[in-house]
Motif scaffolding. Structure first.
Motif, PDB file in Angstrom:
ATOM      1  N   UNK A  55       1.524  -7.999 -10.808  1.00 35.77           N
ATOM      2  CA  UNK A  55       0.578  -8.867 -10.105  1.00 35.77           C
ATOM      3  C   UNK A  55       0.816 -10.305 -10.558  1.00 35.77           C
ATOM      4  N   UNK A  56       0.845 -11.235  -9.594  1.00 39.37           N
ATOM      5  CA  UNK A  56       1.054 -12.646  -9.955  1.00 39.37           C
ATOM      6  C   UNK A  56       0.467 -13.554  -8.876  1.00 39.37           C
ATOM      7  N   UNK A  57       0.079 -14.749  -9.274  1.00 35.34           N
ATOM      8  CA  UNK A  57      -0.333 -15.772  -8.321  1.00 35.34           C
ATOM      9  C   UNK A  57       0.907 -16.499  -7.810  1.00 35.34           C
ATOM     10  N   UNK A  58       0.943 -16.729  -6.528  1.00 35.25           N
ATOM     11  CA  UNK A  58       2.045 -17.477  -5.940  1.00 35.25           C
ATOM     12  C   UNK A  58       1.520 -18.225  -4.725  1.00 35.25           C
ATOM     13  N   UNK A  59       1.565 -19.550  -4.785  1.00 34.60           N
ATOM     14  CA  UNK A  59       1.053 -20.384  -3.685  1.00 34.60           C
ATOM     15  C   UNK A  59      -0.393 -20.031  -3.359  1.00 34.60           C
ATOM     16  N   UNK A  60      -1.207 -19.879  -4.400  1.00 35.50           N
ATOM     17  CA  UNK A  60      -2.636 -19.562  -4.258  1.00 35.50           C
ATOM     18  C   UNK A  60      -2.891 -18.212  -3.595  1.00 35.50           C
ATOM     19  N   UNK A  61      -1.908 -17.336  -3.651  1.00 30.85           N
ATOM     20  CA  UNK A  61      -2.057 -15.986  -3.119  1.00 30.85           C
ATOM     21  C   UNK A  61      -1.760 -14.983  -4.227  1.00 30.85           C
ATOM     22  N   UNK A  62      -2.412 -13.842  -4.168  1.00 26.11           N
ATOM     23  CA  UNK A  62      -2.166 -12.783  -5.132  1.00 26.11           C
ATOM     24  C   UNK A  62      -1.093 -11.855  -4.585  1.00 26.11           C
ATOM     25  N   UNK A  63       0.023 -11.779  -5.278  1.00 26.17           N
ATOM     26  CA  UNK A  63       1.140 -10.924  -4.878  1.00 26.17           C
ATOM     27  C   UNK A  63       1.110  -9.650  -5.717  1.00 26.17           C
ATOM     28  N   UNK A  64       1.109  -8.502  -5.052  1.00 32.85           N
ATOM     29  CA  UNK A  64       1.090  -7.211  -5.727  1.00 32.85           C
ATOM     30  C   UNK A  64       2.338  -6.416  -5.382  1.00 32.85           C
ATOM     31  N   UNK A  65       2.909  -5.775  -6.398  1.00 33.60           N
ATOM     32  CA  UNK A  65       4.070  -4.904  -6.190  1.00 33.60           C
ATOM     33  C   UNK A  65       3.833  -3.594  -6.928  1.00 33.60           C
ATOM     34  N   UNK A  66       4.307  -2.502  -6.353  1.00 33.00           N
ATOM     35  CA  UNK A  66       4.273  -1.195  -6.998  1.00 33.00           C
ATOM     36  C   UNK A  66       5.393  -0.338  -6.414  1.00 33.00           C
ATOM     37  N   UNK A  67       5.734   0.749  -7.084  1.00 31.05           N
ATOM     38  CA  UNK A  67       6.777   1.646  -6.589  1.00 31.05           C
ATOM     39  C   UNK A  67       6.143   2.644  -5.626  1.00 31.05           C
ATOM     40  N   UNK A  68       6.570   2.665  -4.373  1.00 27.49           N
ATOM     41  CA  UNK A  68       5.983   3.615  -3.422  1.00 27.49           C
ATOM     42  C   UNK A  68       6.188   5.060  -3.886  1.00 27.49           C
TER      43      UNK A  68
END
Length: 211
Positions: free
Chosen positions: A125-138
Motif C-alpha cells: 500500500x502506498x500514496x501516489x499522487x494523492x491516491x491510495x495504491x493497493x497491490x496483492x497477489x491474486x
C-alpha cells in the motif's frame, strides 16, 4: 433477570436467584456470586486490567470497522457479540508490553476482519499522487466476481475508514481515492481482506503497513 437460550433444556444467560449463567467457549456455565477480594491486586492482575481497558478502548475507537469485520463470526453461536469477539482477539493476540512494561496495541497483529477465506498475500500500500495504491497477489481460488476486496484504514489519532468491495479479488491491484485523508497529517494503518459476497464469508485481514 436471566434469558433462557435454546429452549427449556438449554443454558441461560444472566442471574437467577443467587447464581449466574453464561456461555464460555461454547459451553454453558453456572456459577455463584463472586465475593469481593480483600487482597490487594497483584502486578499480573493490574497488568491484565490495563490490557482489558486498552482492548475495550481500541475496539470502541474502531467499532464500525469491527462490527463489519466480525459480523459473520457472531452468527456462529459463540455466545459473544461482534465487539466482544474483537476485544478477545486484541487481548489475546495484539497487545505487547513497551519498554516501561505498559500494554500497547501491536497494529501488525490486529485483525479487523476475520473469517475462513485465505487472506491476501504479497500486499503493498502506498500514496501516489494523492491516491491510495493497493497491490496483492491474486488468489486463483477467488476468480469469481463475487469475491471482493475490503479496505480498512485505522489511525490511533482520529477516526479511520472502511471501504467495502472496492475491487474484485482477482484484479491484484486497485486505486482508491479518499478525499478527506488528503489533508490529514496522521498515520493510517492499512488492512485489506477478501469477502465472498455470495456466501457471506470473510478472510482474516492482512496488514499492509502505515501510510
Amino acid at each position: 433477570m436471566a434469558i433462557l437460550e435454546d429452549g427449556p433444556n438449554g443454558g441461560f444467560r444472566g442471574k437467577v436467584g443467587s447464581v449466574y449463567g453464561y456461555n464460555l467457549n461454547g459451553k454453558w456455565v453456572i456459577r455463584g456470586s463472586r465475593r469481593k477480594s480483600s487482597k490487594p491486586p497483584t502486578h499480573a492482575q493490574l497488568t491484565h486490567r490495563e490490557k482489558m481497558k486498552l482492548a475495550g478502548k481500541f475496539c470502541g475507537w474502531i467499532k464500525p470497522i469491527v462490527n463489519f469485520g466480525y459480523q459473520f463470526e457472531e452468527s456462529k453461536k459463540s455466545g459473544l457479540g461482534k465487539f466482544q469477539l474483537a476485544q478477545q482477539q486484541i487481548l489475546k493476540n495484539a497487545i505487547d508490553l513497551d519498554v516501561e512494561n505498559r500494554p500497547v496495541i501491536n497494529m501488525e497483529k490486529v485483525q479487523v476482519f476475520v473469517g475462513e477465506l485465505m487472506s491476501p498475500e504479497g500486499v503493498e500500500a502506498r500514496w501516489e499522487d494523492d491516491l491510495l495504491k493497493l497491490h496483492w497477489i491474486p488468489n486463483p481460488k477467488y476468480r469469481d466476481s463475487t469475491f471482493k476486496l475490503n479496505l480498512a484504514l485505522v489511525s490511533l489519532d482520529r477516526e479511520g475508514d472502511l471501504k467495502m468491495a472496492i475491487a474484485d479479488a482477482r484484479q491484484g491491484e486497485c486505486t482508491v481515492e479518499i478525499p478527506r485523508f488528503k489533508m490529514d497529517k496522521f498515520d493510517y494503518h492499512v488492512y485489506i481482506g477478501f469477502w465472498d459476497t455470495y456466501r457471506g464469508v470473510l478472510s482474516n485481514s492482512t496488514y499492509c503497513g502505515v501510510i
